[in-house]
Scaffold this active site. Structure first.
Site, PDB file in Angstrom:
ATOM      1  N   HIS A  21     108.901  -4.051  -2.788  1.00  0.00           N
ATOM      2  CA  HIS A  21     108.864  -5.622  -2.706  1.00  0.00           C
ATOM      3  C   HIS A  21     107.481  -5.988  -2.749  1.00  0.00           C
ATOM      4  O   HIS A  21     106.564  -5.645  -2.381  1.00  0.00           O
ATOM      5  CB  HIS A  21     109.171  -5.573  -0.816  1.00  0.00           C
ATOM      6  N   GLU A 202     120.251   1.612   5.808  1.00  0.00           N
ATOM      7  CA  GLU A 202     118.653   2.067   6.222  1.00  0.00           C
ATOM      8  C   GLU A 202     118.786   2.361   7.558  1.00  0.00           C
ATOM      9  O   GLU A 202     118.698   3.289   7.888  1.00  0.00           O
ATOM     10  CB  GLU A 202     117.725   0.914   5.750  1.00  0.00           C
ATOM     11  N   ASP A 280     108.557   0.893  -1.656  1.00  0.00           N
ATOM     12  CA  ASP A 280     109.185  -0.149  -0.533  1.00  0.00           C
ATOM     13  C   ASP A 280     108.156  -1.034  -0.161  1.00  0.00           C
ATOM     14  O   ASP A 280     108.311  -2.226  -0.829  1.00  0.00           O
ATOM     15  CB  ASP A 280     109.609   0.762   0.720  1.00  0.00           C
ATOM     16  N   ASP A 281     107.041  -0.802   0.706  1.00  0.00           N
ATOM     17  CA  ASP A 281     106.182  -1.872   0.777  1.00  0.00           C
ATOM     18  C   ASP A 281     104.823  -1.188   1.129  1.00  0.00           C
ATOM     19  O   ASP A 281     104.404  -0.926   2.287  1.00  0.00           O
ATOM     20  CB  ASP A 281     106.559  -2.423   2.338  1.00  0.00           C
TER      21      ASP A 281
HETATM   22  N1  HPA Z   1     114.309  -3.146   4.445  1.00  0.00           N
HETATM   23  C1  HPA Z   1     114.793  -4.016   4.919  1.00  0.00           C
HETATM   24  N2  HPA Z   1     114.013  -5.110   4.763  1.00  0.00           N
HETATM   25  C2  HPA Z   1     112.764  -5.039   3.964  1.00  0.00           C
HETATM   26  C3  HPA Z   1     112.427  -3.826   3.587  1.00  0.00           C
HETATM   27  C4  HPA Z   1     113.286  -2.676   3.801  1.00  0.00           C
HETATM   28  O1  HPA Z   1     112.881  -1.585   3.196  1.00  0.00           O
HETATM   29  N3  HPA Z   1     111.351  -3.982   2.738  1.00  0.00           N
HETATM   30  C5  HPA Z   1     111.084  -5.324   2.880  1.00  0.00           C
HETATM   31  N4  HPA Z   1     112.124  -6.088   3.713  1.00  0.00           N
HETATM   32 ZN    ZN Z   2     112.992  -2.156   1.008  1.00  0.00          ZN
END
Ligand code: HPA
Ligand code: ZN
Length: 344
Positions: A21, A202, A280-281
């Site tokens: 993201h 998730e 991911d982040d």
């Molecule tokens: N999951 C859900 N929302 C999110 C994620 C994630 O991995 N990363 C940024 N927003």
């Molecule tokens: Zn994500």
């Protein structure tokens, strides 16, 4: 192959990142810099305070901090700088191609123009290609905490910029938001020629992954670790060749799995599901980018060389590059294998 050579081999493999993201790569220093030039006050005293707050107990505890960070991003230059900073950081990782999520709803709700978001990010991506040789695509990621009408409006607002957006994804809070709610949204995206992916499994159950495949028509599954308890769903993804974009460090830090070895990486490899590793982040997870994710899996699980080659190939196969780029990336994997004497 000894341990040090194996880590070097893994580092040398050409990488493709499919689950990152852009707003999640906003490092605290850049967040402060952008807030300052936009004259915005942030609810943190310093970059260090943001880092200290990155001590999460769940997906939601992360999202609450993460969406605070979105609020500093306002102008074309902000989005350009955000994307550029990501490419600069990953330019040391043998990353060749990235398909990057961005989340317009948290920006347009504050009055930011879709054009500034998409064209700013596009300019950053063009710089990533020009300066670092990394190709990329953007994926518009819808947020489940907005309603379906807002999602539809967002997709419609993005249509004038369709040529700059490869796909549509969906993320944010999962529990309480079953995929069946989004049939119309994903049908609209497909009808308009977008590729389709979604975060599923998730924190959510196997059925959310199944519904995402059977009802939304996802081509990839982001995270997907929640399907581990239902072998029929795992087999469905293997049979349909729907790859899973796994995020090993994210899953541990958001407490969706106890540890990397405890995550279903081994299970999915053995079941023949295509997988790849992603950051991911990264800025919210201790600045852990794609290289740290590959390394953490090797250090904690020790996959065999043939499995690493398969994962590098799966990432390329799962990506939305054209046939020529796919062939060239796969040839690069073969070249690295030849250099290290790995039979292919
Ligand atoms: N999951 C859900 N929302 C999110 C994620 C994630 O991995 N990363 C940024 N927003
Ligand atoms: Zn994500």
């Amino acid at each position: 192959m000894d341990t040090a050579t194996k880590l070097e081999f893994i580092q040398a493999l050409p990488k493709v990142e499919l689950h990152m993201h852009l707003e999640g790569s906003l490092e605290p220093e850049l967040l402060f810099e952008i807030a300052g030039r936009n004259g915005l006050k942030v609810p943190f005293a310093s970059p260090e305070e943001i880092r200290e707050k990155c001590n999460f107990t769940s997906l939601q505890s992360f999202l609450d901090l993460y969406y605070e960070g979105h609020k500093v991003l306002c102008t074309h230059a902000d989005f350009k700088d955000l994307a550029y900073a990501y490419f600069k950081r990953v330019s040391v990782t043998n990353l060749r191609h990235a398909e990057l999520f961005f989340e317009p709803q948290e920006h347009t709700v504050r009055g930011v123009k879709m054009e500034d978001i998409v064209m700013g990010l596009t300019e950053g991506c063009e710089l990533g290609l020009k300066e670092f040789g990394i190709t990329s695509e953007l994926i518009l990621c819808l947020l489940r905490h907005y309603d379906v009408a807002n999602m539809m409006d967002t997709l419609k607002a993005a249509l004038p910029f369709k040529q700059y957006i490869k796909g549509v994804g969906m993320c944010s809070t999962e529990i309480g938001y079953p995929p069946t709610l989004y049939t119309e949204v994903f049908q609209f995206a497909k009808d308009n020629g977008f590729r389709i992916t979604s975060h599923a499994g998730e924190e959510g159950p196997p059925d959310f992954v199944r519904q995402s495949v059977e009802i939304l028509g996802i081509e990839r599954c982001d995270h997907g670790i929640g399907m581990r308890s239902d072998p029929a769903v795992v087999k469905l993804l293997a049979d349909k060749k729907i790859g899973v974009t796994m995020c090993p460090i994210s899953n541990v830090l958001l407490k969706v799995t106890k540890s990397i070895p405890y995550s279903p990486i081994r299970q999915y490899l053995d079941a023949g599901v295509m997988i790849c590793f992603n950051s991911d982040d990264p800025s919210y997870f201790g600045s852990t980018y794609i290289d740290e994710n590959y390394e953490a899996v090797e250090k904690e699980m020790g996959l065999c060389v043939a499995e690493w080659v398969k994962i590098a190939r799966d990432a390329i196969t799962m990506s939305w590059v054209d046939d020529a780029e796919r062939a060239s990336l796969l040839a690069e994997v073969d070249a690295v294998c030849a250099k290290y004497g790995v039979a292919v």
